[in-house]
Design a protein around this motif. Sequence first.
Motif, PDB file in Angstrom:
ATOM      1  N   GLY A 237      16.208  34.049  77.960  1.00 37.35           N
ATOM      2  CA  GLY A 237      16.166  32.580  77.993  1.00 37.35           C
ATOM      3  C   GLY A 237      15.425  31.937  76.831  1.00 37.35           C
ATOM      4  O   GLY A 237      15.017  30.783  76.927  1.00 37.35           O
ATOM      5  N   ILE A 238      15.247  32.652  75.724  1.00 37.86           N
ATOM      6  CA  ILE A 238      14.613  32.028  74.550  1.00 37.86           C
ATOM      7  C   ILE A 238      15.323  32.526  73.290  1.00 37.86           C
ATOM      8  O   ILE A 238      15.645  33.715  73.186  1.00 37.86           O
ATOM      9  N   ILE A 239      15.591  31.588  72.385  1.00 39.67           N
ATOM     10  CA  ILE A 239      16.348  31.970  71.185  1.00 39.67           C
ATOM     11  C   ILE A 239      15.414  32.571  70.147  1.00 39.67           C
ATOM     12  O   ILE A 239      14.464  31.929  69.705  1.00 39.67           O
ATOM     13  N   LYS A 240      15.708  33.827  69.802  1.00 39.66           N
ATOM     14  CA  LYS A 240      14.862  34.540  68.835  1.00 39.66           C
ATOM     15  C   LYS A 240      15.739  35.537  68.101  1.00 39.66           C
ATOM     16  O   LYS A 240      16.672  36.091  68.686  1.00 39.66           O
ATOM     17  N   PHE A 241      15.447  35.773  66.821  1.00 38.43           N
ATOM     18  CA  PHE A 241      16.219  36.773  66.081  1.00 38.43           C
ATOM     19  C   PHE A 241      15.541  38.121  66.253  1.00 38.43           C
ATOM     20  O   PHE A 241      14.465  38.376  65.738  1.00 38.43           O
ATOM     21  N   THR A 275      15.821  26.970  74.124  1.00 33.93           N
ATOM     22  CA  THR A 275      16.123  27.773  75.309  1.00 33.93           C
ATOM     23  C   THR A 275      17.588  27.690  75.754  1.00 33.93           C
ATOM     24  O   THR A 275      17.988  28.416  76.660  1.00 33.93           O
ATOM     25  N   SER A 276      18.358  26.774  75.162  1.00 34.39           N
ATOM     26  CA  SER A 276      19.730  26.627  75.659  1.00 34.39           C
ATOM     27  C   SER A 276      20.716  27.525  74.910  1.00 34.39           C
ATOM     28  O   SER A 276      21.146  27.212  73.804  1.00 34.39           O
ATOM     29  N   TYR A 277      21.051  28.654  75.548  1.00 41.12           N
ATOM     30  CA  TYR A 277      22.025  29.562  74.937  1.00 41.12           C
ATOM     31  C   TYR A 277      23.379  28.845  74.813  1.00 41.12           C
ATOM     32  O   TYR A 277      24.126  29.077  73.874  1.00 41.12           O
TER      33      TYR A 277
END
Length: 336
Positions: A237-241, A275-277
Amino acid sequence: MKTILTGIRSNSVLTLGNYLGALLPMVRLANKWSNEYQVNIFVPDLHSIISEVDGDLQENIIQTIKYYLAAGLEVNENVHIYRQSYVPAHSELCWILNCVATMGETSRMIQYKEKSKGQESCNVGIFDYPILMAADILLYSAEYIPLGEDQFQHIELARNIATRFNNRFGEIFVVPAKTADQVKFMGVSDGIRIRDLLTPEKKMSKSTRAENSKIMLDDDPEKAAKKIMSATTDSLGIIKFDMWGQPGISNLLQIESLITDTPLQDVISTWAGQTSYGELKRKVASSVSAMLSEFQEKLKNIPDEEVYKLLEKGEKYANEVAGKKLYEVQKAFHLR
Ligand code: TYM
């Protein structure tokens, strides 16, 4: 003048992985450098016949060349387009390099191990593939070879063969740049590996059966957008590379960076911590579908005659350059 060179097999319609890993980087490099470098783009048709070809090879070859033009390749007098089998020096040098390369180093190639796995009788071409590839590169003294990450091992092999040859006979071959320098030249921070949309631990590949796992260059743009919307992500639920921990999300960030020609670091910073995939998917889906619409529109309008004209000119050039290098090699072995 130094040389940049690449080739893409024309066994079927290409995937978004081929496009973003090799075709588009080559087009961007060609457009940037073709006043200072020779730019060689060829279709490795002899490499194609190691496995089944979907459709007609002749038609696929012409289509593959059109792909470069549709992706925006600007052709000037330093850009050369040719077919491998129309330059016999490739197969001839391949044989000579077979006598320089060792069974040990060639057997270690991952692509060979993967392609021969489970096959009762694997053809010798699959084994010899990287040696022909080394010939493709060394004949033209190519320094930079834009390719996806899965091909880096073959570049290292070409470097080893060239170095061994030069140690024995003198400086006949230009040793291609190290893969770390290739990546730098391509302007990316790492090798490019576009992932399977449903199983992002794997690379996107033409041979995967599940339709939704890959985007093909002839996909309807809306259908392609839906495939991005249904791509596998994760439950963090969190955008990360993080290619290992979050391969699905990282793949989407990578695709967005390459299509929009924005440095990966900038795309990562734009999305970091969000947080929004769904929102990320919508943005990538819209980039992919816009890219496909424009590409397919351009592709429709390129006549076959334009390709044949380029090939005629390119093959004349390639035969001259490759013929000279082959002669040096033949002399080194006292074949001439
Ligand atoms: P081919 O046709 O198997 O692959 C073409 C190119 O597409 C890249 N690629 C990818 N890149 C990123 N993500 C993916 N999922 C992905 N899938 C494929 C490959 O890395 C490759 O760059 N052996 C070459 C053809 C060749 C060649 C050469 C290239 C023959 N001789 C000499 C350069 C120089 C190949 O892999 O083709």
